[in-house]
Design an enzyme around this catalytic site. Structure first.
Site, mmCIF file in Angstrom:
data_model
loop_
_atom_site.group_PDB
_atom_site.id
_atom_site.type_symbol
_atom_site.label_atom_id
_atom_site.label_comp_id
_atom_site.label_asym_id
_atom_site.label_seq_id
_atom_site.Cartn_x
_atom_site.Cartn_y
_atom_site.Cartn_z
ATOM 1 N N GLU A 134 17.993 15.420 -8.953
ATOM 2 C CA GLU A 134 17.353 16.070 -7.809
ATOM 3 C C GLU A 134 16.420 17.199 -8.236
ATOM 4 O OE1 GLU A 134 19.978 15.508 -3.780
ATOM 5 O OE2 GLU A 134 19.822 17.538 -4.534
ATOM 6 N N HIS A 145 32.983 -1.006 -23.948
ATOM 7 C CA HIS A 145 33.300 -2.401 -23.658
ATOM 8 C C HIS A 145 32.562 -2.900 -22.422
ATOM 9 C CE1 HIS A 145 36.547 -2.411 -26.701
ATOM 10 N NE2 HIS A 145 36.464 -1.118 -26.463
ATOM 11 N N LYS A 186 16.378 9.817 5.194
ATOM 12 C CA LYS A 186 16.886 10.404 6.449
ATOM 13 C C LYS A 186 15.975 10.024 7.606
ATOM 14 C CE LYS A 186 18.966 14.576 4.480
ATOM 15 N NZ LYS A 186 18.792 16.018 4.377
#
Ligand code: PA5
Length: 377
Positions: free
Chosen positions: A257, A278, A367
């Site tokens: 951010e 793995h 948003k």
């Protein structure tokens, strides 16, 4: 103590200018914070933590992004003991998750810490309204409101206004500190104190760091910038301690951010070894060479230390630049120092990339789309 193993060219003039800019920035309050804690509020935080521990089997922490990742990271890493269990809600819009959190609390005694600087974020607002309903059903309106702790802006926002109207106990996210830099404010300190983390030691570690990590943090930041400019566009944070998985999540948010804007920045990813040797180990060893690895080298046992060594050699031979951040203490002081180290590194690094470390304009895009979709219903 934190040390780094890289020696990039640190341009002292640029560094001095950047540090000055960060210090003067209206969102640079986290820089002096560990040395300038509001003692009045700190005492209230500890008192509130005691009250919560005395009367609640659960504390529901409601918040998203910077409002929950930092304290969750420390609690998961240090696994402190407390009779009050901390659970999280409001960090997604999944109804299934919310129902599970409500069911886990069940008939137990509980309190709620709702954390939102803006006081308007959808995810925590929805979770809070559900838990508030549950509190009122169990304790009646007056009793319920005495179990709500609101951490939000000092003067404005929907949560602030509601907290004032209903007389919730209030704690402040300072104006000059953004969400992802806020773990050492009430945002993190209240849940951490309830969980049994020694918050004095945490702040002590961060306060000491304000002097001693400037050098390693700038080296690391300049190294990131150098690697970024060479085309290494992905940083993989590697830890060999499974308990630090959420610390990786905090790091990803902090760097993602802060730095990912104006088409700049290094994409932050993470692994936990040896588990991920793995799964992602193959890619790390032999996949596309656009990434570098930053090992966060916590003190560990002999065998695990050998794995760290083996990975360092193997991945270097595989053509990945491997940075090493050595952390000497796996405790509150160590994490206080580490938090400050990464916050400072991140702010310097973002500045080197020429972006503002403290805003997040890109978060608005989803948003707005969501609002449109909700309005269509
Ligand atoms: O770092 C940030 O600023 C964000 O991640 C915020 O913490 C997050 O969006 C939550 O915002 P708020 O605390 O206003 O609800």
């Amino acid at each position: 103590m934190i040390s780094v193993n890289c020696s990039p060219e640190v341009k002292e003039d640029d560094l001095a200018r950047i540090l000055k800019e960060i210090r003067k920035d209206e969102m640079g309050g986290w820089m002096e914070l560990p040395r300038k804690i509001d003692m009045g509020e700190f005492v209230r935080i500890k008192e509130a933590a005691k009250k919560i521990r005395d009367e609640s089997e659960y504390l529901v922490c409601i918040g998203i992004g910077g409002s929950y990742l930092g304290h969750k990271a420390i609690i998961e890493a240090l696994r402190p003991t407390s009779e009050t269990k901390i659970i999280y809600a409001g960090n997604s819009l999944s109804r299934r998750e919310l129902d599970m959190a409500l069911a886990e609390v069940g008939d137990h005694d509980f309190s709620v810490n709702v954390i939102s600087k803006s006081g308007t974020t959808l995810e925590p607002a929805i979770a809070f309204s559900e838990f508030k309903k549950k509190l009122i059903e169990k304790y009646g309106e007056e009793g319920a409101y005495q179990r709500v702790y609101a951490t939000t802006d000092a003067k404005k926002g929907a949560l602030h206004d509601e907290a004032v109207a209903n007389k919730y106990e209030r704690f402040v996210v300072p104006d000059n500190i953004g969400g992802r830099y806020s773990v050492l404010t009430a945002v993190g300190l209240l849940p951490l104190a309830v969980a049994g983390v020694d918050v004095d030691k945490l702040l002590e570690g961060a306060a000491e760091a304000t002097d001693i990590v400037v050098e390693p943090a700038s080296k690391y930041a300049f190294m990131r910038y150098e690697l970024g400019k060479k085309g290494y566009d992905t940083e993989v944070f590697a830890s060999f301690e499974p308990a630090t998985m959420y610390f990786n999540e905090w790091l990803k948010q902090l760097f993602g951010e802060s730095e990912g804007k104006n088409k700049q920045g290094i994409f932050p990813a993470s692994v936990i070894y040896s588990t991920d040797l793995h799964s992602l180990g193959q890619f790390m060893q032999d996949g596309r060479r656009n990434l570098y690895e930053t090992i966060i080298d916590f003190p560990t046992d002999k065998l695990n230390a050998k794995v760290v060594q083996a990975v360092r050699v193997a991945h270097t031979e595989g053509g990945i630049p491997v940075l090493n951040i050595t952390v000497s203490d796996f405790n509150e002081k160590g994490f206080g120092e580490l938090i400050y180290f990464f916050e400072l590194s991140c702010a310097i690094s973002a500045k080197l990339f020429g972006v503002n470390p403290f805003d997040q304009p890109g978060v608005e895009a989803y948003k707005n789309e969501l609002k449109k979709l909700m309005a269509e219903e």
